[in-house]
Every structure is written in C-alpha cells, then in structure tokens.
Write a protein that holds these residues in place. Structure first.
Motif, PDB file in Angstrom:
ATOM      1  N   ILE A  26      51.661  26.430  20.690  1.00  0.00           N
ATOM      2  CA  ILE A  26      52.295  25.589  21.624  1.00  0.00           C
ATOM      3  C   ILE A  26      53.411  26.540  22.691  1.00  0.00           C
ATOM      4  O   ILE A  26      54.086  27.231  22.624  1.00  0.00           O
ATOM      5  CB  ILE A  26      53.471  24.098  20.498  1.00  0.00           C
ATOM      6  CG1 ILE A  26      52.908  24.287  20.012  1.00  0.00           C
ATOM      7  CG2 ILE A  26      54.244  24.368  21.773  1.00  0.00           C
ATOM      8  CD1 ILE A  26      53.669  23.920  19.040  1.00  0.00           C
ATOM      9  N   TRP A  27      53.421  25.408  23.927  1.00  0.00           N
ATOM     10  CA  TRP A  27      53.769  26.669  25.109  1.00  0.00           C
ATOM     11  C   TRP A  27      54.410  25.129  26.265  1.00  0.00           C
ATOM     12  O   TRP A  27      53.941  23.652  26.284  1.00  0.00           O
ATOM     13  CB  TRP A  27      53.172  27.050  26.014  1.00  0.00           C
ATOM     14  CG  TRP A  27      51.983  26.729  26.983  1.00  0.00           C
ATOM     15  CD1 TRP A  27      51.582  26.460  27.755  1.00  0.00           C
ATOM     16  CD2 TRP A  27      50.362  26.756  26.150  1.00  0.00           C
ATOM     17  NE1 TRP A  27      50.268  25.739  28.353  1.00  0.00           N
ATOM     18  CE2 TRP A  27      49.467  26.015  27.235  1.00  0.00           C
ATOM     19  CE3 TRP A  27      49.895  27.401  24.817  1.00  0.00           C
ATOM     20  CZ2 TRP A  27      48.113  26.570  26.811  1.00  0.00           C
ATOM     21  CZ3 TRP A  27      48.383  26.795  24.766  1.00  0.00           C
ATOM     22  CH2 TRP A  27      47.363  26.146  25.255  1.00  0.00           C
ATOM     23  N   ASN A  28      55.150  26.009  26.629  1.00  0.00           N
ATOM     24  CA  ASN A  28      55.588  24.947  28.088  1.00  0.00           C
ATOM     25  C   ASN A  28      55.847  25.408  29.488  1.00  0.00           C
ATOM     26  O   ASN A  28      56.128  25.214  30.375  1.00  0.00           O
ATOM     27  CB  ASN A  28      57.540  24.980  27.856  1.00  0.00           C
ATOM     28  CG  ASN A  28      58.218  26.740  28.856  1.00  0.00           C
ATOM     29  OD1 ASN A  28      57.599  27.262  28.406  1.00  0.00           O
ATOM     30  ND2 ASN A  28      59.259  26.631  28.487  1.00  0.00           N
ATOM     31  N   CYS A  31      48.293  25.500  31.572  1.00  0.00           N
ATOM     32  CA  CYS A  31      47.825  26.971  31.390  1.00  0.00           C
ATOM     33  C   CYS A  31      46.138  26.024  30.006  1.00  0.00           C
ATOM     34  O   CYS A  31      46.627  26.049  29.512  1.00  0.00           O
ATOM     35  CB  CYS A  31      47.701  28.008  30.808  1.00  0.00           C
ATOM     36  SG  CYS A  31      47.282  29.615  30.835  1.00  0.00           S
ATOM     37  N   GLU A  32      44.925  26.663  30.994  1.00  0.00           N
ATOM     38  CA  GLU A  32      44.183  26.216  29.923  1.00  0.00           C
ATOM     39  C   GLU A  32      44.010  27.569  28.765  1.00  0.00           C
ATOM     40  O   GLU A  32      44.378  28.541  29.334  1.00  0.00           O
ATOM     41  CB  GLU A  32      42.769  25.891  30.738  1.00  0.00           C
ATOM     42  CG  GLU A  32      42.747  24.893  31.999  1.00  0.00           C
ATOM     43  CD  GLU A  32      42.960  23.871  31.096  1.00  0.00           C
ATOM     44  OE1 GLU A  32      42.070  23.712  30.319  1.00  0.00           O
ATOM     45  OE2 GLU A  32      43.204  22.974  31.668  1.00  0.00           O
ATOM     46  N   ILE A  33      43.803  26.804  27.383  1.00  0.00           N
ATOM     47  CA  ILE A  33      43.568  27.297  26.570  1.00  0.00           C
ATOM     48  C   ILE A  33      43.071  28.934  26.509  1.00  0.00           C
ATOM     49  O   ILE A  33      43.335  29.806  26.005  1.00  0.00           O
ATOM     50  CB  ILE A  33      43.455  26.795  24.662  1.00  0.00           C
ATOM     51  CG1 ILE A  33      43.771  27.923  23.785  1.00  0.00           C
ATOM     52  CG2 ILE A  33      42.170  26.123  25.250  1.00  0.00           C
ATOM     53  CD1 ILE A  33      45.063  27.805  23.402  1.00  0.00           C
ATOM     54  N   PHE A  39      45.770  33.211  23.191  1.00  0.00           N
ATOM     55  CA  PHE A  39      44.085  33.572  22.694  1.00  0.00           C
ATOM     56  C   PHE A  39      43.618  34.319  23.127  1.00  0.00           C
ATOM     57  O   PHE A  39      43.318  34.597  22.069  1.00  0.00           O
ATOM     58  CB  PHE A  39      44.357  31.839  23.680  1.00  0.00           C
ATOM     59  CG  PHE A  39      42.844  32.128  23.435  1.00  0.00           C
ATOM     60  CD1 PHE A  39      42.732  30.986  22.281  1.00  0.00           C
ATOM     61  CD2 PHE A  39      40.974  31.668  24.300  1.00  0.00           C
ATOM     62  CE1 PHE A  39      41.424  30.823  21.643  1.00  0.00           C
ATOM     63  CE2 PHE A  39      40.217  31.259  23.626  1.00  0.00           C
ATOM     64  CZ  PHE A  39      40.499  30.630  22.273  1.00  0.00           C
ATOM     65  N   LYS A  40      43.533  34.871  24.232  1.00  0.00           N
ATOM     66  CA  LYS A  40      42.439  36.477  24.208  1.00  0.00           C
ATOM     67  C   LYS A  40      43.222  37.137  23.284  1.00  0.00           C
ATOM     68  O   LYS A  40      42.865  37.933  22.681  1.00  0.00           O
ATOM     69  CB  LYS A  40      42.618  36.215  25.599  1.00  0.00           C
ATOM     70  CG  LYS A  40      41.830  35.333  26.681  1.00  0.00           C
ATOM     71  CD  LYS A  40      41.886  35.856  28.317  1.00  0.00           C
ATOM     72  CE  LYS A  40      41.221  34.961  29.287  1.00  0.00           C
ATOM     73  NZ  LYS A  40      41.289  35.813  30.809  1.00  0.00           N
ATOM     74  N   ALA A  41      44.383  37.669  23.362  1.00  0.00           N
ATOM     75  CA  ALA A  41      45.008  38.785  22.326  1.00  0.00           C
ATOM     76  C   ALA A  41      44.445  38.203  21.426  1.00  0.00           C
ATOM     77  O   ALA A  41      44.163  39.363  20.719  1.00  0.00           O
ATOM     78  CB  ALA A  41      47.149  38.709  22.179  1.00  0.00           C
ATOM     79  N   PHE A  42      44.729  37.495  20.647  1.00  0.00           N
ATOM     80  CA  PHE A  42      44.439  36.398  18.724  1.00  0.00           C
ATOM     81  C   PHE A  42      42.611  37.008  18.548  1.00  0.00           C
ATOM     82  O   PHE A  42      42.222  37.955  18.445  1.00  0.00           O
ATOM     83  CB  PHE A  42      43.816  35.348  18.583  1.00  0.00           C
ATOM     84  CG  PHE A  42      43.879  35.230  17.407  1.00  0.00           C
ATOM     85  CD1 PHE A  42      44.810  36.021  16.362  1.00  0.00           C
ATOM     86  CD2 PHE A  42      43.554  34.401  17.066  1.00  0.00           C
ATOM     87  CE1 PHE A  42      45.043  35.449  15.179  1.00  0.00           C
ATOM     88  CE2 PHE A  42      43.292  34.054  15.283  1.00  0.00           C
ATOM     89  CZ  PHE A  42      43.421  34.122  14.716  1.00  0.00           C
ATOM     90  N   GLY A  43      42.064  36.344  19.835  1.00  0.00           N
ATOM     91  CA  GLY A  43      40.537  37.187  19.737  1.00  0.00           C
ATOM     92  C   GLY A  43      40.456  38.345  19.702  1.00  0.00           C
ATOM     93  O   GLY A  43      38.883  39.089  19.222  1.00  0.00           O
TER      94      GLY A  43
END
Length: 122
Positions: A26-28, A31-33, A39-43
């Motif tokens: 969740i962000w303010n 940016c596309e996910i 998101f890339k870090a979790f991948g």
C-alpha cells in the motif's frame, strides 16, 4: 573526469512491514506494481529464501520524487533489511545485494553505512 560522492542524509520514507497471508503493498505515490522496487525486492528475496513468508508493506513517501535522493533505491534496501529483521533471518546474503545492482545501480549503497565515491569518465 567527474567524481561523485554519495552521502546519506536524514530524510526517509516510512515503511511498515507486517506478516500477512499474501504479499501486498500500500503506497501513497503513483507507480505500477511491476515497477515498484519493493515488489522487485520481495521477488529477489523469494529467489534466496524458498517459501519466504508473505508480508503487507505500507509506504508513506517523504523523499521527493526525482530529486536523486534514493527515492526508490533506499526503500528497496530498507524493505530487505526490515524483512530480514522481522523474521529473524540470517545475515542478508552478499549475492542478494550484488544482484540488486541490476535493478538500480545505487541500491547497494543503501545496504552499507559508508560513503561511496565513484569516478565517471566522460
């Protein structure tokens, strides 16, 4: 020759990481996910930790966009550090930090507490 020195400043976004049944950000900011560095870090974490626990991440931006202050790169590193702290995991693998270079050349800077200097030949 252009010499650039990177130095950390006391400006940061707020990042809250909690365990969750699915990965969610969740962000303010806009940016596309798929472009989001968290998101890339979790991948990337999933490549190093099979069955990595899922988390919910809430990001409140305070770093100005496009100001060359590590807008997304700092969040990448802070998320990885926070993830490893949350789950009491071993030391972040050097290979993970090294591979992060491919996602953003300044990301590794935010994993270390040192000032880095680069020399660029123009």
């Amino acid at each position: 020759t252009l010499k650039t020195i990177y130095h950390k400043v006391f400006l940061a976004d707020e990042i809250e990481i909690t365990e969750n049944n699915r990965f969610k950000i969740i962000w303010n900011f806009s940016c596309e996910i798929e472009d989001n560095l968290i998101f890339k870090a979790f991948g990337l974490i999933q490549k190093f930790i099979p069955n990595a626990p899922k988390v919910k991440v809430v990001v409140k931006k305070h770093i100005p966009e496009k100001a060359w202050l590590g807008w997304g790169s700092s969040n990448f590193a802070r998320f990885v550090k926070g993830y490893f702290e949350l789950f009491d995991l071993w030391v972040i693998p050097e290979k993970l930090i090294e591979v992060s270079w491919d996602l953003g050349w300044v990301i590794p800077f935010f994993f270390y507490d040192v000032v880095l200097s680069y020399v660029l030949w123009l």
